[in-house]
Design an enzyme around this catalytic site. Sequence first.
Site, PDB file in Angstrom:
ATOM      1  N   ASP A 169      -9.681   1.588  -3.600  1.00 28.91           N
ATOM      2  CA  ASP A 169      -9.801   2.821  -3.835  1.00 28.91           C
ATOM      3  C   ASP A 169     -11.233   3.843  -3.236  1.00 28.91           C
ATOM      4  OD1 ASP A 169      -9.175   5.228  -3.865  1.00 28.91           O
ATOM      5  OD2 ASP A 169      -9.088   5.689  -5.794  1.00 28.91           O
ATOM      6  N   GLU A 188     -13.603   4.510   2.097  1.00 27.74           N
ATOM      7  CA  GLU A 188     -13.605   5.387   3.005  1.00 27.74           C
ATOM      8  C   GLU A 188     -15.547   5.107   3.409  1.00 27.74           C
ATOM      9  OE1 GLU A 188     -12.602   7.432   0.012  1.00 27.74           O
ATOM     10  OE2 GLU A 188     -10.681   6.660   0.906  1.00 27.74           O
ATOM     11  N   ASP A 197      -4.514  11.419  -2.784  1.00 29.97           N
ATOM     12  CA  ASP A 197      -4.886  12.344  -4.337  1.00 29.97           C
ATOM     13  C   ASP A 197      -4.078  13.918  -3.560  1.00 29.97           C
ATOM     14  OD1 ASP A 197      -6.182  10.231  -5.304  1.00 29.97           O
ATOM     15  OD2 ASP A 197      -8.210  11.401  -4.968  1.00 29.97           O
TER      16      ASP A 197
END
Length: 858
Positions: A518, A521, A594
């Site tokens: 997770d 980025e 999300d």
Amino acid sequence: MKHQMANRNLCFFLILLLGLNQSSVFCWKKDEFRNCNQTPFCKRARALKPGSCSLVADNVAISDGELTAKLISKKQDNQEDESQIKPLILTLSVYQDGIMRLKIDEDPSLDPPKKRFEVADVIVSEFPSKKLWLQRLSTETLGGDASPSSIAYLSEGYEAIIRHEPFEVYVRDRAGNRVVSFNSHGLFDFEQLRQKKEGDDWEERFRGHTDTRPYGPQSISFDVTFYEADFVYGIPEHATNLALKPSRGPGVEESEPYRLFNLDVFEYIHDSPFGIYGSVPFMISHGKSRGTSGFFWLNAAEMQIDVLGSGWDAESGISLPSSQSRIDTFWMSEAGIVDAFFFVGPGPKDAIRQYTSVTGTQAMPQLFSIAYHQCRWNYRDEEDVVNVDSKFDEHDIPYDVLWLDIEHTDGKRYFTWDRVLFPHPEEMQNKLAAKGRHMVTIVDPHIKRDESFQLHKEATQKGYYVKDAGGNDYDGWCWPGSSSYPDTLNPEIRSWWAEKFSFQNYVGSTPSLYIWNDMNEPSVFNGPELTMPRDALHYGGVEHRELHNAYGYYFHMATSDGLVKRGNGKDRPFVLSRALFSGTQRHGAVWTGDNTADWDHLRVSVPMILTLGLTGMSFSGADVGGFFGNPEPELLVRWYQVGAYYPFFRGHAHHDTKRREPWLFGERNTELIRDAIHVRYALLPYFYTLFREANTSGVPVMRPLWMEFPFEEATFGNDEAFMVGNSLLVQGIYTERAKHASVYLPGKQSWYDLITGTAYKGGMSHKIEVSEESIPAFQRAGTIVPRKDRFRRSSTQMANDPYVLVIALNSSQAAEGELYIDDGKSFEFQQGAYIHRPFCVLGRETCIVKPSIISSSR
Ligand SMILES: *[C@@H]1O[C@H](CO)[C@@H](O)[C@H](O)[C@H]1NC(C)=O
Ligand SMILES: *[C@@H]1O[C@H](CO)[C@@H](O)[C@H](O)[C@H]1NC(C)=O
């Protein structure tokens, strides 16, 4: 998952103020992120006028089987002019199966201050061997032109063309019709790297962050035109329609361009061109008359793309063949080079095959990983895990994987366990494994800067972290507090990272444990736009701005390699990643991040997953139920009903939401959710067969209708319904208390309701009654779908169950289908250890299948 609890207070505050319960729109902190006007390269590029490119192609020749040219500026007047483009080097090459590649870069012989970044490790190793050696070049002056064009062979039906002046590159078919073109509107611009001189101020500021921009502005922009196109699709990841709306042009409500910049966006809104977690710079066009073509720009810097409404260039005086309808697009990137691929199609599946022959096809997943996953931030402790696990059995609901989010670690130090909450991790995993179940734990890229944390000590000593502009280990704020990030661009660091997943290094892990990446980025809570500064430095002096969109890709790759290594290369890995880039499909699964528990997010999940599929990423899904907020039971049930057809099927929820395991909403809702999950388990053989198809051909598991019915215009804009393979059509229900749904069933053949068997005529819309029990789903006449109808605790326990073939005959009493089976786990299928069995029924007789198609099973 995401940070910023403070935002929640803001949400509640606004809800009270506005009396609305649709809170998400008001929670997206728009100001944290740049728009095009606040992004210097985007603002400059959007201000360019058509025809402003003054380059001409010179010295066009063939060398080493490629076409080469110099692009030189026609403006000779002012040699000292900084804006004057120094000659650029162009190479054009062609590959098997209708692929043309165009590269444009600075001329190394002119000593640019540094080599511009080219993304490595995305193009598959087999691709270069598919190059066709160009031998001959013909030069002609084509209709109406004042200057000559060079024409090269591309494939049986197509030619690659460079027009010298004004410079333009395009593909056309033998009949002379254009397919895709580059710089037809003269918007090509290339800002070259510069050496800083006294007085140059290139610093750029945004919300208190300064970007030093040591080489000055270095952007690239150009226009790309798709001919005979009714719509364009692709360029994920955005929460928006499948068919991309124009962002500029007459009569178009001007919006931001589609942004490709991997960002951790808190509560993203459901309809926006704004960049979220992933970036795939691949666009696909489709039209009724010609079919499909594609364009891919391999570049990992921030990109912005405009889809232009027709007539946007009315004043430019540029004329393109008026007999051909077209869609113009405009591409802008902050850094890198032009490395662009043109795909001729002409079918939708051809264009995807062509794209995946460059970037790779979907890795074959383990069978368990395409079954149902249960996740929550967080399953608190071992007792919670045991309880949830046994409740699934009690309620007779199958599931395969239980997930642990960040709280399972010792203070957000990945590869560790909170020993108070999880004192016996091996035993816990073994208990699940005894029922054929698996566990997934989270491992994020931010490493806690804690001297007593071995991983941090090692990474520091070895110099394995990304550096800041000053050359020190970059220090950013994330879950653990002060954190640094491994520089997985470097192959040596990737292999070091991969070693951390060995059973010996990852204490408490067992062979049934898999991984979730997770925040890759990467997310940095105190960084510009919540990510890493653009002037941070990577391996080889690469600036973060050049690499940004691929950072998560490399991290995912290293993690996935780690899982292969730990089992001595025996088992296929499973790694879910939030960030993604072209080629991610080779390393595992992705999800849409999300999302929010509302009907709009349920609705947009379908085009989002379809778009990922169009760009090669078959293994994707959206959080069932919505990550933020508490779904009404009806929404949750509808979400399970759609989610059962997502290629990746996982329920997940935010820390602050109420518990929402399937049995918490009363008996009736438990039953409905159980039925939805059962649908998925019954169809596992079909899904697995489709994953093998994606693995061999690139064609996605979940497909837009037009991929199967490319000549039916009624399907082109439809993104409420979707195909699973070529046999099933599913229509989601996206509104409360729906009694009816209008469902368009394409093709000439009938469709059979999956539950009632009722037949519906194809080629028209039907008003179909909807109950709470299921969403409309149909099998196409003429197909055979393999199923397994006995329900067990998990997919692994269904291994020896009998198959059921559901045969839907068409009007000539015929049907076809197939079934792929292997051990569901290892790589032995690559040595032929599988069964791939086509089935057919022809005019009431089972047809004979040629034995040659059946491979040996062990
Ligand atoms: C299929 O998946 C495997 C990984 O499971 C991968 O190694 C292979 O390259 C993929 N493609 C083909 C055509 O087998
Ligand atoms: C029926 O299905 C068979 C097998 O797929 C196919 O060959 C045939 O063309 C189909 N018939 C019609 C009328 O579509």
